[in-house]
Design a protein around this motif. Structure first.
Motif, PDB file in Angstrom:
ATOM      1  N   ASN A  67      30.886  65.173  -8.683  1.00 48.31           N
ATOM      2  CA  ASN A  67      30.424  64.964 -10.049  1.00 48.31           C
ATOM      3  C   ASN A  67      28.953  65.348 -10.199  1.00 48.31           C
ATOM      4  O   ASN A  67      28.529  65.863 -11.227  1.00 48.31           O
ATOM      5  CB  ASN A  67      30.661  63.530 -10.533  1.00 48.31           C
ATOM      6  N   LEU A  68      28.145  65.158  -9.153  1.00 45.13           N
ATOM      7  CA  LEU A  68      26.751  65.586  -9.219  1.00 45.13           C
ATOM      8  C   LEU A  68      26.638  67.106  -9.289  1.00 45.13           C
ATOM      9  O   LEU A  68      25.803  67.647 -10.018  1.00 45.13           O
ATOM     10  CB  LEU A  68      25.972  65.053  -8.019  1.00 45.13           C
ATOM     11  N   GLY A  69      27.493  67.800  -8.537  1.00 46.50           N
ATOM     12  CA  GLY A  69      27.496  69.252  -8.606  1.00 46.50           C
ATOM     13  C   GLY A  69      27.843  69.746  -9.992  1.00 46.50           C
ATOM     14  O   GLY A  69      27.219  70.679 -10.524  1.00 46.50           O
ATOM     15  N   MET A  70      28.843  69.101 -10.613  1.00 46.56           N
ATOM     16  CA  MET A  70      29.226  69.458 -11.968  1.00 46.56           C
ATOM     17  C   MET A  70      28.101  69.161 -12.949  1.00 46.56           C
ATOM     18  O   MET A  70      27.773  69.971 -13.828  1.00 46.56           O
ATOM     19  CB  MET A  70      30.495  68.687 -12.358  1.00 46.56           C
ATOM     20  N   MET A  71      27.465  68.003 -12.782  1.00 44.87           N
ATOM     21  CA  MET A  71      26.398  67.603 -13.703  1.00 44.87           C
ATOM     22  C   MET A  71      25.175  68.508 -13.551  1.00 44.87           C
ATOM     23  O   MET A  71      24.529  68.864 -14.538  1.00 44.87           O
ATOM     24  CB  MET A  71      26.031  66.140 -13.458  1.00 44.87           C
ATOM     25  N   LYS A  72      24.862  68.880 -12.321  1.00 43.45           N
ATOM     26  CA  LYS A  72      23.735  69.786 -12.111  1.00 43.45           C
ATOM     27  C   LYS A  72      23.983  71.119 -12.811  1.00 43.45           C
ATOM     28  O   LYS A  72      23.109  71.645 -13.512  1.00 43.45           O
ATOM     29  CB  LYS A  72      23.510  70.021 -10.620  1.00 43.45           C
ATOM     30  N   GLY A  73      25.203  71.654 -12.616  1.00 39.89           N
ATOM     31  CA  GLY A  73      25.533  72.923 -13.258  1.00 39.89           C
ATOM     32  C   GLY A  73      25.537  72.832 -14.766  1.00 39.89           C
ATOM     33  O   GLY A  73      25.035  73.726 -15.463  1.00 39.89           O
ATOM     34  N   ARG A  74      26.072  71.743 -15.283  1.00 43.60           N
ATOM     35  CA  ARG A  74      26.125  71.559 -16.732  1.00 43.60           C
ATOM     36  C   ARG A  74      24.722  71.385 -17.311  1.00 43.60           C
ATOM     37  O   ARG A  74      24.414  71.890 -18.400  1.00 43.60           O
ATOM     38  CB  ARG A  74      26.989  70.341 -17.061  1.00 43.60           C
ATOM     39  N   TYR A  75      23.855  70.678 -16.582  1.00 40.86           N
ATOM     40  CA  TYR A  75      22.498  70.466 -17.078  1.00 40.86           C
ATOM     41  C   TYR A  75      21.731  71.780 -17.129  1.00 40.86           C
ATOM     42  O   TYR A  75      20.954  72.025 -18.065  1.00 40.86           O
ATOM     43  CB  TYR A  75      21.761  69.449 -16.203  1.00 40.86           C
ATOM     44  N   ARG A  76      21.914  72.616 -16.133  1.00 42.94           N
ATOM     45  CA  ARG A  76      21.265  73.931 -16.144  1.00 42.94           C
ATOM     46  C   ARG A  76      21.733  74.745 -17.350  1.00 42.94           C
ATOM     47  O   ARG A  76      20.953  75.474 -17.960  1.00 42.94           O
ATOM     48  CB  ARG A  76      21.603  74.697 -14.867  1.00 42.94           C
TER      49      ARG A  76
END
Length: 272
Positions: free
Chosen positions: A161-170
């Motif tokens: 979920n952190l990987g997804m959130m990092k990508g989405r935030y970028r």
């Protein structure tokens, strides 16, 4: 991880070692125990901090915070308040210096709890952060519902979920004000770790997320049953720039006051 962040990570691990000096047992077991106790402590402090920053009982702004009352608090019996406070400060420094939603705990879980144990206990093997970020890039297609709602039924320390959130935030930081995150794990320590990582980044980088819910349960046998929610929050209904109370915008500047004498003093220090 940047060179400067590597130094901060080294400082954090050094402070965890100081916690272990307060404990009994072999070097390996004491470091493992210190890490587990730190997760318990950090969970409590992050919960308190988010409440302080976001929940105002005098304003009906939609902010909600729910937590089970029977969550473990073993750290309170060791009298390592100074050491816990130093480790927590080091962790906050690392989060603040890192990219939003950087995965820090997964590699530490592997190093302190799982390496050489071959998945004993719960048979845990955590996905590396780079792999999780690659998976997230594949998930985040243009029409992906994960852009607004994301669930992980075996979250570990929160890597996927952190990987997804990092990508989405970028891709679109503004989207986070409507995002809902829901994670589940059978391991209470993993649930706490995932929650800490998400919420610490929310606070450090001033990123409101609409809703975060963590379930401590076995999805194979307890799915849909009542009483499985471990901790959950709903952010205030405000714009991203004002979602944190103005008097508390510099939350991490105040972390240096944490845990300098006792748990009671710590909670007083983070109260406004």
């Amino acid at each position: 991880m940047r060179k400067e962040n590597q130094k901060l990570l080294g400082k954090f691990k050094s402070d965890l070692q100081k916690v272990s000096c307060c404990l009994k047992g072999s070097d390996r077991n004491s470091v493992s125990a210190a890490y587990k106790l730190f997760i318990e402590y950090a969970f409590e402090m992050v919960c308190d901090r988010w409440l302080t920053l976001n929940v105002d009982e005098d304003i009906a702004d939609g902010a909600i915070f729910i937590r089970k009352k029977n969550i473990v608090h073993n750290y309170e019996q060791y009298g390592c308040d100074f050491a816990f406070g130093d480790a927590l400060l080091s962790y906050f420094d690392l989060v603040a210096a890192s990219e939003p939603f950087e995965d820090i705990f997964t590699m530490l879980h592997e190093e302190f709890l799982l390496t050489g144990l071959k998945g004993e206990g719960l048979g845990q093997f955590f996905a590396a952060a780079d792999i999780s970020y690659l998976i997230a890039e594949l998930i985040l297609t243009d029409d992906s519902t994960a852009k607004h709602d994301f669930c992980d039924d075996c979250c570990g320390a929160g890597s996927l979920n952190l990987g997804m959130m990092k990508g989405r935030y970028r891709e679109n930081p503004e989207a986070f004000k409507t995002m809902n995150i829901e994670v589940t794990d059978i391991d209470e320590l993993a649930c706490k770790s995932a929650f800490i990582q998400i919420v610490a980044s929310m606070i450090a980088h001033k990123i409101p997320i609409n809703q975060v819910r963590v379930f401590n349960s076995n999805v194979l046998t307890q799915w849909g049953k009542a009483g499985q929610l471990m901790v959950g929050l709903r952010s205030p209904d405000r714009s991203p720039v004002s979602s944190i109370k103005p008097v508390n915008l510099r939350a991490f500047e105040k972390v240096s006051a944490l845990c300098k004498t006792s748990v009671k003093h710590t909670r007083e220090a983070i109260a406004v």
